[in-house]
Design an enzyme around this catalytic site. Structure first.
Site, PDB file in Angstrom:
ATOM      1  N   ASN A  45      17.402   4.225  12.502  1.00 44.70           N
ATOM      2  CA  ASN A  45      17.569   4.972  11.124  1.00 44.70           C
ATOM      3  C   ASN A  45      18.929   6.246  11.329  1.00 44.70           C
ATOM      4  O   ASN A  45      19.468   6.238   9.740  1.00 44.70           O
ATOM      5  CB  ASN A  45      16.611   6.359  10.508  1.00 44.70           C
ATOM      6  N   ARG A 377      17.240  -9.766   0.693  1.00 45.92           N
ATOM      7  CA  ARG A 377      17.287  -9.931   2.030  1.00 45.92           C
ATOM      8  C   ARG A 377      15.818 -11.326   2.416  1.00 45.92           C
ATOM      9  O   ARG A 377      15.026 -10.787   2.662  1.00 45.92           O
ATOM     10  CB  ARG A 377      17.039  -8.432   3.026  1.00 45.92           C
ATOM     11  N   ARG A 407      22.932  -4.143   2.213  1.00 42.64           N
ATOM     12  CA  ARG A 407      23.753  -3.604   2.597  1.00 42.64           C
ATOM     13  C   ARG A 407      23.761  -3.798   4.430  1.00 42.64           C
ATOM     14  O   ARG A 407      21.968  -3.757   4.561  1.00 42.64           O
ATOM     15  CB  ARG A 407      23.282  -1.493   3.044  1.00 42.64           C
ATOM     16  N   HIS A 437      18.222  -5.608  -7.153  1.00 36.42           N
ATOM     17  CA  HIS A 437      17.453  -5.144  -5.831  1.00 36.42           C
ATOM     18  C   HIS A 437      15.722  -6.012  -7.280  1.00 36.42           C
ATOM     19  O   HIS A 437      14.609  -5.691  -5.913  1.00 36.42           O
ATOM     20  CB  HIS A 437      17.242  -4.087  -6.315  1.00 36.42           C
ATOM     21  N   ARG A 566       7.044   7.876   0.731  1.00 35.36           N
ATOM     22  CA  ARG A 566       7.240   7.792   2.418  1.00 35.36           C
ATOM     23  C   ARG A 566       8.534   8.951   3.416  1.00 35.36           C
ATOM     24  O   ARG A 566       8.524   9.366   3.980  1.00 35.36           O
ATOM     25  CB  ARG A 566       7.305   6.860   2.973  1.00 35.36           C
ATOM     26  N   HIS A 594       5.870   0.548   1.648  1.00 37.57           N
ATOM     27  CA  HIS A 594       7.145   0.205   0.552  1.00 37.57           C
ATOM     28  C   HIS A 594       6.351  -0.370  -0.822  1.00 37.57           C
ATOM     29  O   HIS A 594       7.558  -0.440  -1.123  1.00 37.57           O
ATOM     30  CB  HIS A 594       7.336  -0.927   1.657  1.00 37.57           C
TER      31      HIS A 594
END
Length: 693
Positions: A45, A377, A407, A437, A566, A594
Site C-alpha cells: 500500500n 482488472r 493502474r 470502471h 473501509r 470492496h
C-alpha cells in the site's frame, strides 16, 4: 466551522487506513502467518501511495503550485506531514516485523543471517550462489567512463563500496562504487538445508547471500561495504489521449517512461556507507525523503514467504470453500433460472464460478447472438477471456470494453486486448478522458421469435483471483429495464449514442452524482415531514467535497446516516451542528471489503442499489461508473441484512471519531465478526433483519 475543521484530508485519512492494516498485523489474536500477510500489505500500500499520491504532490511543488485544498493543506505542508507520519508508521512496521519473526522462530521457522549458518550450510548456500544466482547478476560500476545506471522503481539493489587491493598507492586510497541488482526473478527467501536432526525450517534472504559472495563479482578489489537500497519513482501515467492515434501504443510508451519517473522516495539500509549514500542522493537528486530502514527492505516479500511455509496450516485461517449459489444448483443451466427470478451472489463466500459459467454457457449457446462485457482488472489465465474468444470464433458478436488505463494492470490488459482481437472480438478502449470502471455483462439471446437480455452487474472486477480475497456482490437479472439500459450503456461506450433517460441505471460521469443527490434530497424531505429517513452506504472511499456537504445537509435535517467506509473518509462525523447524525465505521479483516451498496429508507419503502463507484471525485466525474437498483424485494432484504451485519460488527469494526482518529467499537455484547458470520450464506440470504431487533 473553518474549512479545515469540516473535512479530513484525503491523504492523511489514507495513512490512518494503512495504520489500521498495520494494527491487524499487530493483533495477537490473529493466526501468525495471516499477520505476516497484513504486514506485507502495509508495504505494498505504501509503495503505491508514494508512487502516485506523493508523486502528485511533488509535481505540484515543482510547478510552483502552493494553494490550499478544501481541507486547508498546501502541497508543501501536506508533504511534510505525510513524510513525518509515514516515517513513524515504517518504524512501527519494522518493530512489528521483528516481533513476528521471533514468534515464527518459536514455531519452528527462522530467517537467519550468514553468521548463523553451520559450515555445511555455508557450503550448500555457496553452491546455490554459484549455480543459480551468480549467472544472473550484473555488476554495474559507476565511474567517469560508466555513468550512473537507470534504477528501476521498487526494485532492490545493493550499493557496493570498493577499494583496489593492489597497484598504485594513490588508487588504493580511493573508494569506488558499484551497483548490483538483486534479481527479482529469483525467490527472495532461500530454504537452507537443515542441520542434522533439526526440526526447524531455516531461510536466508537472497540479498544476504549476494552480500556474502559479492567479492566474486569484483576480483582485484577489496569490499569496503555492501548495503541494500531501493528507489520509488513517480508511476502515474501522463496520457495525451486526444492526440494519441493509437491508445494502446501510447500506453506502451508511457509504461516505458514509468521506469524513468522522477524519484519520490529512497529507502536505504541502516548504517549505509557515507560514500554510497552521498552518491545515491546526488544522482537521484533526493535529499530529504530518505528512509533509513532497520531491517530487510521491501517487506512485500513476506506474503510469498508466509504462503510458502509448509506444515504450518495451524498458523493460518482455515480455508473457506466458496459454495455454488443455491439458486443455480437447482438447474443444469443458469439462463432458465434467471427467466424465473433474479439472483444475488456474495463473494468470496459464494463461488465466482457462477460468473464464469454464465459467460461460458452464453458462449456455447447457439441461440445467443451477442455478448458484451467490460474488463478492468483480469486475472492470469482468465476463464472469461477464453470463453469470450471462443464465442467470437463461433460467430457471435462479442464486444469487450477493455480499460487499458487500470493502474499497474496496463501491461496485462494490453495482452488480453490483443488476444481478444485476434479471436475476432470487437475490442474498445473506452471513452477519451474517462476510465471505464463499470462492471457489467450483457448477453442477448433469441427466444420465441424475439430477443431477451440477460445482465450481470457487479461491484468488483471480473477477476477469479480477487474474488477469493475481496468481498463483493453481483446481481444476475433479465429485468427488461436493466436489460434496455445495459444495451444503451454499451452503445454509449462503443459509439456516439448518448441516452438522456435511463430507465434503471444512473451512470457517471453525467448522471450518477445527480442521482445520489436526488436520493439524499428525498431523505431530507422525509425527515422534515416526520417520515422515516435513513441512509446506509457502504464503499471503499468518500472524499468528494460536494457529496460530503450534501451528507452534512442531510444530517442537519435529521436524517440518520450510517457509512461503512473501509479506506479514505474525508467526512468528519459526530460534530455538533454539522454531522451529529452521521456514524462512520471501517472494517479491516481477513478479506478486503470492496462492495459498494446503498440503502435509503424511501419514507418507509426502502430502495437498495449496488454500484461500481466510490464517492470520490474521480469516480463521480472522471469515470464511467454504474449505479444499479435491486428490484426484487427478497434480494433487497438480503443486502439490508448484509449492511446490518457490518454495522453490528464489534470485533473488527473501528469507528471514526470527530478528531479523525479511529477507535475499535469494542465488545458491548456478544462478539459479532461480520466477515465470519457472513460465511453462513443461508443465514443472511433467508433471515429477515434479525439484527435490527
Amino acid at each position: 466551522m473553518t474549512v479545515s475543521k469540516k473535512y479530513i484530508n484525503r491523504d492523511l485519512s489514507w495513512i490512518e487506513f494503512n495504520r489500521r492494516v498495520l494494527e491487524e498485523a499487530e493483533d495477537v489474536s490473529a493466526p501468525l502467518l495471516e499477520r505476516f500477510q497484513f504486514l506485507s500489505i502495509v508495504s505494498s500500500n505504501l509503495d503505491e501511495f508514494m508512487s502516485v499520491r506523493v508523486a502528485g504532490l511533488k509535481d505540484q511543488l515543482k510547478a510552483g503550485f502552493n494553494k490550499s485544498d478544501f481541507t486547508g493543506y498546501t502541497p508543501h505542508g501536506l508533504t511534510k506531514r505525510i513524510m513525518k507520519r509515514t516515517s513513524q508508521m515504517v518504524r512501527q512496521q519494522y518493530k512489528t516485523y521483528r516481533e513476528l519473526m521471533r514468534s515464527l522462530a518459536k514455531e519452528g521457522a527462522v530467517l537467519v543471517s550468514w553468521e548463523d549458518l553451520s559450515a555445511e550450510q555455508e557450503r550448500a548456500m555457496t553452491e546455490y550462489f554459484q549455480d543459480i544466482v551468480y549467472p544472473v547478476l550484473t555488476p554495474m560500476a559507476v565511474d567517469v567512463s560508466r555513468p550512473f545506471p537507470l534504477l528501476h522503481s521498487k526494485e532492490l539493489y545493493l550499493a557496493v563500496v570498493l577499494r583496489p587491493s593492489l597497484g598504485d598507492e594513490k588508487l588504493t586510497d580511493q573508494e569506488f562504487c558499484a551497483i548490483v541488482q538483486v534479481p527479482s526473478i529469483l525467490p527472495r527467501t532461500i530454504r537452507v538445508p537443515g542441520r542434522k536432526n533439526a526440526r526447524r525450517q531455516t531461510y536466508l534472504l537472497l540479498e544476504d547471500l549476494i552480500k556474502e559472495q559479492i567479492g566474486q563479482l569484483f576480483s582485484g578489489y577489496v569490499t569496503e561495504a555492501v548495503h541494500a537500497f531501493r528507489v520509488t519513482r513517480n508511476s502515474d501515467l501522463a496520457l495525451n489521449e486526444e492526440g494519441a492515434e493509437d491508445l494502446l501504443q501510447e500506453i506502451e510508451k508511457e509504461l516505458r517512461r514509468r521506469r524513468r519517473g522522477f524519484p519520490v522516495r529512497l529507502e536505504i539500509e541502516k548504517g549505509m556507507h557515507g560514500h554510497a549514500r552521498e552518491l545515491l542522493c546526488d544522482e537521484l537528486d533526493i535529499a530529504e525523503d530518505v528512509f533509513e530502514i532497520d531491517g530487510p527492505l521491501d517487506l512485500t516479500f513476506l506474503s510469498k514467504f508466509a504462503g510458502s511455509l509448509q506444515n504450518f496450516d495451524h498458523l493460518r485461517y482455515a480455508p473457506i470453500d466458496p459454495v455454488y449459489p443455491l439458486e443455480f444448483e437447482e438447474s443444469d443451466d443458469i439462463l432458465p433460472v434467471l427467466r424465473e427470478r433474479d439472483v444475488l451472489v456474495y463473494h468470496p463466500y459464494e463461488s465466482f464460478e457462477a460468473v464464469n459459467d454464465f459467460i461460458c454457457e452464453a458462449a456455447d449457446d447457439p441461440e445467443v447472438l451477442a455478448i458484451k462485457m467490460t474488463l478492468y482488472r483480469v486475472s492470469v489465465n482468465s476463464v472469461l477471456v477464453q470463453a469470450l474468444a471462443k464465442a467470437a470464433e463461433s460467430g457471435k458478436q462479442v464486444t469487450v470494453v477493455v480499460e487499458l488505463k487500470a493502474r499497474f494492470d496496463e501491461e496485462r490488459n494490453i495482452a488480453w486486448a490483443r488476444q481478444l482481437e485476434k479471436a475476432g472480438c470487437h475490442v474498445v478502449y473506452g471513452l477519451v478522458g474517462l476510465k471505464t470502471h463499470a462492471k457489467i455483462t450483457l448477453v442477448v439471446r433469441r427466444e420465441a421469435g424475439s430477443l431477451k437480455r440477460y445482465v450481470h452487474v457487479g461491484t468488483g472486477n471480473y477477476n477469479e483471483n480477487t474474488a477469493r480475497l475481496y468481498t463483493d456482490v453481483g446481481l444476475f437479472t433479465c429485468h427488461p429495464d436493466i436489460g434496455a439500459d445495459a444495451s444503451a450503456l454499451f452503445n454509449e461506450m462503443t459509439g456516439y449514442s448518448t441516452p438522456h433517460d435511463w430507465r434503471a441505471f444512473a451512470v457517471a460521469p453525467a448522471g450518477l452524482k445527480p442521482k445520489l443527490f436526488d436520493l439524499i434530497d428525498r431523505e431530507i424531505a422525509h425527515a422534515k415531514a416526520g417520515r422515516p429517513a435513513r441512509i446506509v452506504a457502504k464503499m471503499n472511499s468518500l472524499s468528494n467535497q460536494s457529496m460530503i456537504d450534501k451528507l452534512y445537509e442531510a444530517s442537519q435535517a435529521g436524517v440518520a446516516i450510517d457509512l461503512i467506509v473501509r479506506g479514505v473518509c474525508c467526512l468528519r462525523p459526530g460534530v455538533e451542528g454539522l454531522s451529529e447524525n452521521v456514524r462512520v465505521i471501517s472494517i479491516v479483516d481477513r478479506f478486503l471489503e470492496h462492495a459498494r451498496i446503498l440503502a435509503v429508507s424511501g419514507g418507509g419503502e426502502e430502495e437498495v442499489y449496488i454500484s461500481s463507484a466510490d464517492w470520490m471525485t474521480r469516480n463521480l466525474s472522471r469515470r464511467v461508473e454504474l449505479l444499479c437498483p435491486v428490484y426484487d424485494p427478497s434480494l433487497r432484504q438480503m443486502l439490508i441484512n448484509l449492511l446490518n451485519l457490518n454495522l453490528h460488527d464489534n470485533v473488527k469494526a473501528r469507528e471514526l471519531q470527530p478528531s479523525g482518529n479511529y477507535v475499535r467499537v469494542g465488545l458491548k455484547e456478544d462478539p459479532l465478526r461480520s466477515q465470519f458470520d457472513a460465511a453462513d450464506i443461508p443465514l443472511w440470504k433467508t433471515v429477515a433483519a434479525a439484527l435490527e431487533e
